[in-house]
Design an enzyme around this catalytic site. Structure first.
Site, PDB file in Angstrom:
ATOM      1  N   ARG A  25       5.322   8.861 -13.111  1.00  8.95           N
ATOM      2  CA  ARG A  25       6.451   8.010 -12.721  1.00  8.95           C
ATOM      3  C   ARG A  25       7.716   8.337 -13.517  1.00  8.95           C
ATOM      4  O   ARG A  25       8.798   7.889 -13.152  1.00  8.95           O
ATOM      5  CB  ARG A  25       6.072   6.546 -12.888  1.00  8.95           C
ATOM      6  CG  ARG A  25       5.009   6.119 -11.883  1.00  8.95           C
ATOM      7  CD  ARG A  25       4.607   4.650 -11.971  1.00  8.95           C
ATOM      8  NE  ARG A  25       5.517   3.819 -12.705  1.00  8.95           N
ATOM      9  CZ  ARG A  25       5.154   2.972 -13.672  1.00  8.95           C
ATOM     10  NH1 ARG A  25       3.899   2.860 -14.020  1.00  8.95           N
ATOM     11  NH2 ARG A  25       6.051   2.235 -14.289  1.00  8.95           N
ATOM     12  N   ASN A  26       7.594   9.109 -14.594  1.00  9.66           N
ATOM     13  CA  ASN A  26       8.780   9.505 -15.348  1.00  9.66           C
ATOM     14  C   ASN A  26       9.598  10.446 -14.470  1.00  9.66           C
ATOM     15  O   ASN A  26       9.053  11.342 -13.833  1.00  9.66           O
ATOM     16  CB  ASN A  26       8.382  10.187 -16.663  1.00  9.66           C
ATOM     17  CG  ASN A  26       9.574  10.379 -17.577  1.00  9.66           C
ATOM     18  OD1 ASN A  26      10.510  11.097 -17.241  1.00  9.66           O
ATOM     19  ND2 ASN A  26       9.533   9.742 -18.725  1.00  9.66           N
ATOM     20  N   GLN A  27      10.902  10.266 -14.462  1.00  5.26           N
ATOM     21  CA  GLN A  27      11.764  11.006 -13.545  1.00  5.26           C
ATOM     22  C   GLN A  27      12.297  12.325 -14.113  1.00  5.26           C
ATOM     23  O   GLN A  27      13.037  13.028 -13.428  1.00  5.26           O
ATOM     24  CB  GLN A  27      12.952  10.114 -13.145  1.00  5.26           C
ATOM     25  CG  GLN A  27      12.505   8.867 -12.417  1.00  5.26           C
ATOM     26  CD  GLN A  27      13.626   7.869 -12.218  1.00  5.26           C
ATOM     27  OE1 GLN A  27      14.547   7.774 -13.014  1.00  5.26           O
ATOM     28  NE2 GLN A  27      13.530   7.111 -11.144  1.00  5.26           N
TER      29      GLN A  27
END
Length: 172
Positions: A38-40
């Site tokens: 989920r880290n962009q």
């Protein structure tokens, strides 16, 4: 729980140093920067370079970033933290950023991934040394919303402008 950061991602003569605070639990477990899906971070770089880095192995991602003269590391060498939140960090010590910059004089700027990384870098400077390399606070790529929530597009605009400013004339 006492945590230790990972070694930097470094190859050649980097122009940019991207500093996080301390990797999250998934990243530390896998020994991979920005491992939380989920880290962009990897998606933002994918959008900038127009290459799907998320489809590559971690080793290929590291090689790609390094080949584009970007180094990755963390401002914190060790800390105590339960969970992955920056707000839970206690008893921190710093990585030797000034020595890293001295050993890599090609670095033109430091991009701090989020408020905690930026604040920790400023604290490091007060305690250790004053860096001559400009540092910019970038919006966090963390999946945890911060106080000043920006859209993905707004975050990309800030990150992409920063990257482009320093890489525009560089040859890979």
């Amino acid at each position: 729980m006492k945590l230790k950061s990972m070694p930097p991602v470094l190859k050649g003569e980097p122009l940019l140093l991207i500093l996080g605070s301390m990797p999250g639990s998934q990243s530390l477990e896998k020994q991979q920067y920005y491992a939380n899906p989920r880290n962009q971070f990897w998606k933002m770089l994918s959008d900038y370079f127009r290459v799907d880095l998320t489809a590559l192995s971690y080793e290929s991602r590291k090689s790609y970033v390094a080949s584009h003269r970007i180094a990755l590391w963390d401002i914190l060498q060790e800390c105590e933290r339960i969970g992955s939140l920056d707000s839970a960090i206690r008893r921190e010590s710093f990585n030797p950023i000034s020595e890293f910059i001295e050993a890599n004089p090609s670095i033109l700027a430091i991009g701090c991934n989020g408020t905690k990384a930026f604040q920790s870098l400023k604290k490091y400077e007060k305690e250790k040394t004053t860096l001559q390399t400009p540092a910019v606070k970038l919006p966090s790529t963390s999946p945890v919303p911060g106080k000043n929530v920006l859209s993905y597009t707004e975050k990309c605009d800030v990150w992409h402008t920063f990257i482009h400013q320093y890489l525009k004339g560089a040859k890979s």
